[in-house]
Design a protein around this motif. Structure first.
Motif, PDB file in Angstrom:
ATOM      1  N   TRP A 178       1.141   4.252  -2.893  1.00 46.98           N
ATOM      2  CA  TRP A 178       1.061   5.690  -2.610  1.00 46.98           C
ATOM      3  C   TRP A 178       2.313   6.413  -3.121  1.00 46.98           C
ATOM      4  O   TRP A 178       2.224   7.497  -3.707  1.00 46.98           O
ATOM      5  CB  TRP A 178       0.912   5.893  -1.102  1.00 46.98           C
ATOM      6  CG  TRP A 178       0.900   7.345  -0.711  1.00 46.98           C
ATOM      7  CD1 TRP A 178      -0.136   8.217  -0.788  1.00 46.98           C
ATOM      8  CD2 TRP A 178       2.005   8.092  -0.186  1.00 46.98           C
ATOM      9  NE1 TRP A 178       0.235   9.453  -0.350  1.00 46.98           N
ATOM     10  CE2 TRP A 178       1.546   9.406   0.029  1.00 46.98           C
ATOM     11  CE3 TRP A 178       3.319   7.772   0.134  1.00 46.98           C
ATOM     12  CZ2 TRP A 178       2.375  10.397   0.542  1.00 46.98           C
ATOM     13  CZ3 TRP A 178       4.143   8.758   0.652  1.00 46.98           C
ATOM     14  CH2 TRP A 178       3.670  10.050   0.855  1.00 46.98           C
ATOM     15  N   ARG A 236       2.163   6.808  -6.911  1.00 49.09           N
ATOM     16  CA  ARG A 236       1.242   7.863  -7.347  1.00 49.09           C
ATOM     17  C   ARG A 236       1.783   9.239  -6.990  1.00 49.09           C
ATOM     18  O   ARG A 236       1.625  10.192  -7.739  1.00 49.09           O
ATOM     19  CB  ARG A 236      -0.128   7.636  -6.706  1.00 49.09           C
ATOM     20  CG  ARG A 236      -0.834   6.409  -7.265  1.00 49.09           C
ATOM     21  CD  ARG A 236      -2.156   6.144  -6.569  1.00 49.09           C
ATOM     22  NE  ARG A 236      -2.871   5.037  -7.192  1.00 49.09           N
ATOM     23  CZ  ARG A 236      -4.004   4.535  -6.716  1.00 49.09           C
ATOM     24  NH1 ARG A 236      -4.553   5.031  -5.613  1.00 49.09           N
ATOM     25  NH2 ARG A 236      -4.587   3.529  -7.340  1.00 49.09           N
ATOM     26  N   THR A 237       2.451   9.335  -5.832  1.00 51.08           N
ATOM     27  CA  THR A 237       3.017  10.628  -5.437  1.00 51.08           C
ATOM     28  C   THR A 237       4.145  11.036  -6.367  1.00 51.08           C
ATOM     29  O   THR A 237       4.268  12.201  -6.759  1.00 51.08           O
ATOM     30  CB  THR A 237       3.555  10.544  -3.993  1.00 51.08           C
ATOM     31  OG1 THR A 237       2.482  10.173  -3.125  1.00 51.08           O
ATOM     32  CG2 THR A 237       4.127  11.885  -3.545  1.00 51.08           C
ATOM     33  N   LEU A 274       0.827  -1.208   0.000  1.00 53.26           N
ATOM     34  CA  LEU A 274       0.000   0.000   0.000  1.00 53.26           C
ATOM     35  C   LEU A 274       0.864   1.262   0.000  1.00 53.26           C
ATOM     36  O   LEU A 274       0.563   2.233  -0.700  1.00 53.26           O
ATOM     37  CB  LEU A 274      -0.926  -0.013   1.225  1.00 53.26           C
ATOM     38  CG  LEU A 274      -2.006  -1.105   1.224  1.00 53.26           C
ATOM     39  CD1 LEU A 274      -2.775  -1.103   2.539  1.00 53.26           C
ATOM     40  CD2 LEU A 274      -2.947  -0.905   0.040  1.00 53.26           C
ATOM     41  N   ILE A 275       1.963   1.234   0.763  1.00 47.73           N
ATOM     42  CA  ILE A 275       2.868   2.394   0.777  1.00 47.73           C
ATOM     43  C   ILE A 275       3.508   2.579  -0.593  1.00 47.73           C
ATOM     44  O   ILE A 275       3.640   3.699  -1.098  1.00 47.73           O
ATOM     45  CB  ILE A 275       3.940   2.220   1.861  1.00 47.73           C
ATOM     46  CG1 ILE A 275       3.296   2.326   3.250  1.00 47.73           C
ATOM     47  CG2 ILE A 275       5.034   3.274   1.715  1.00 47.73           C
ATOM     48  CD1 ILE A 275       4.245   2.021   4.384  1.00 47.73           C
TER      49      ILE A 275
END
Length: 359
Positions: free
Chosen positions: A351, A354-355, A347-348
């Motif tokens: 993220w 996407r960041t 999950l990290i």
């Protein structure tokens, strides 16, 4: 150490800049805190600190120097293999045979030296050749067939698993190799691969030193050499990389051979630590190595990651494995911790991805 981990083209042309350049909303620089959090190794570092603090509170023995030395030793045996596995993942491939290959290397060295009554160093070098050959075969098959490395190395995993057991029983009439501790060269080899030294009255295993040295070397290769640029390029888009002159075949095969080298090194440590090897060991370890790399920020899709991230990922594994023991908990919970950490890391990573691509 700077840690830029996303795929870069092998040939880049820096954009023109000058004092008169006007910034608009599209080119505005993001805050430093956001840029730091976007780095994958920062997330796993914070996670490793959190796990460490948790077990410092939950398991008082962890606060002792000897306990931390044990945790670091456990982490190092995972981390030494997680490093080449991480580089291979950045290059866009997997190796599911990595865990069993460690035992194959140890079995080869032990049986070759013992059965032919040779100096153990002869077995060590033959095992190195076998490990590199396995890596070369995996890489060559992946490149030449175009099949997913998942399928190729799954086949290698099954072949090695069966061969380890069958050949060992055929040669030794047992599922384990013979004790080689009395053979010529054993003491010298043990000093190289499985020795220890004292710091402040605490025994430190030599693998911890090797782990940190290999991590520094891998970081330098990734960030400061043309070969490191090739790894990011082939993992990001191999067709684009080939179009700009990156030797894709060489890079991919050499990465698989690097995993073979790691398997040889850890295999020699196991052999000279315990004098004998069980042929059925190693199964499942490949998932630990891959998980340490993923938790360390290496994307499953390739083209992004670092060498320092898997160091913290391996530390988290070592911390949880030994922390559960020091806390006197049921070790069966380790797998549950493993699943939670892996899901959290995925999950990290999502993220982070996407960041990093958000404009």
């Amino acid at each position: 150490m700077g840690m830029t981990q996303h795929a870069e083209p092998a040939v880049t042309t820096p954009p023109a800049s000058g004092p008169g350049k006007v910034k608009d909303g599209r080119t505005a620089e993001r805050p430093l805190a956001i840029r730091l959090l976007a780095r994958p190794e920062v997330g796993v570092f914070l996670g490793a600190v959190a796990v460490w603090v948790f077990f410092l509170i939950a398991a008082p023995p962890v606060r002792e120097g000897s306990s931390m030395a044990t945790i670091l030793y456990q982490s190092s045996t995972i981390g030494i293999m997680a490093l080449p596995v991480a580089l291979l993942m950045i290059g866009g491939e997997f190796d599911l045979s990595a865990g069993v290959a460690v035992i194959t290397s140890a079995l080869t060295a032990s049986m070759f030296a013992f059965q032919l009554t040779l100096n153990v160093w002869a077995g060590v070098f033959v095992a190195l050749l076998v490990s590199l050959a396995i890596g070369f075969l995996n890489g060559w098959l992946v490149v030449k067939t175009g099949l997913p490395s998942f399928l190729i190395t799954l086949g290698t995993f099954l072949i090695l698993q069966g061969a380890n057991l069958a050949v060992t029983k055929l040669v030794t009439d047992n599922v384990a190799t013979d004790d080689i501790s009395n053979m010529d060269g054993f003491d010298q080899a043990k000093k190289v691969f499985a020795s220890s030294f004292e710091v402040g009255g605490v025994e430190i295993k030599i693998t911890i030193v090797y782990w940190l040295v290999f991590a520094a070397l891998a970081t330098w290769v990734l960030l400061r050499t043309k070969y490191g640029n090739w790894i990011f390029a082939v993992g990001g888009n191999k067709d684009s990389a080939r179009a700009v002159g990156v030797p894709v075949t060489f890079t991919k095969i050499s990465l698989f051979m690097l995993v073979g080298f790691g398997a040889w090194f850890v295999g020699m440590h196991n052999l000279f630590s315990f004098n004998t090897v069980q042929s059925g060991e190693g199964v499942g370890q490949e998932l630990i190595y891959i998980s340490a790399a993923v938790i360390g920020g290496c994307l499953l899709t390739g083209g992004a990651g670092s060498a320092i991230g898997p160091v913290f990922g391996a530390f988290m594994f070592g911390m949880v494995q030994q922390g559960i023991v020091f806390a006197n908990w049921n070790p069966d919970w380790f797998k549950a911790f493993l699943g939670v950490m892996l899901l959290g890391a995925v999950l990290i990573n999502l993220w982070v991805s996407r960041t990093a691509t958000r404009r």
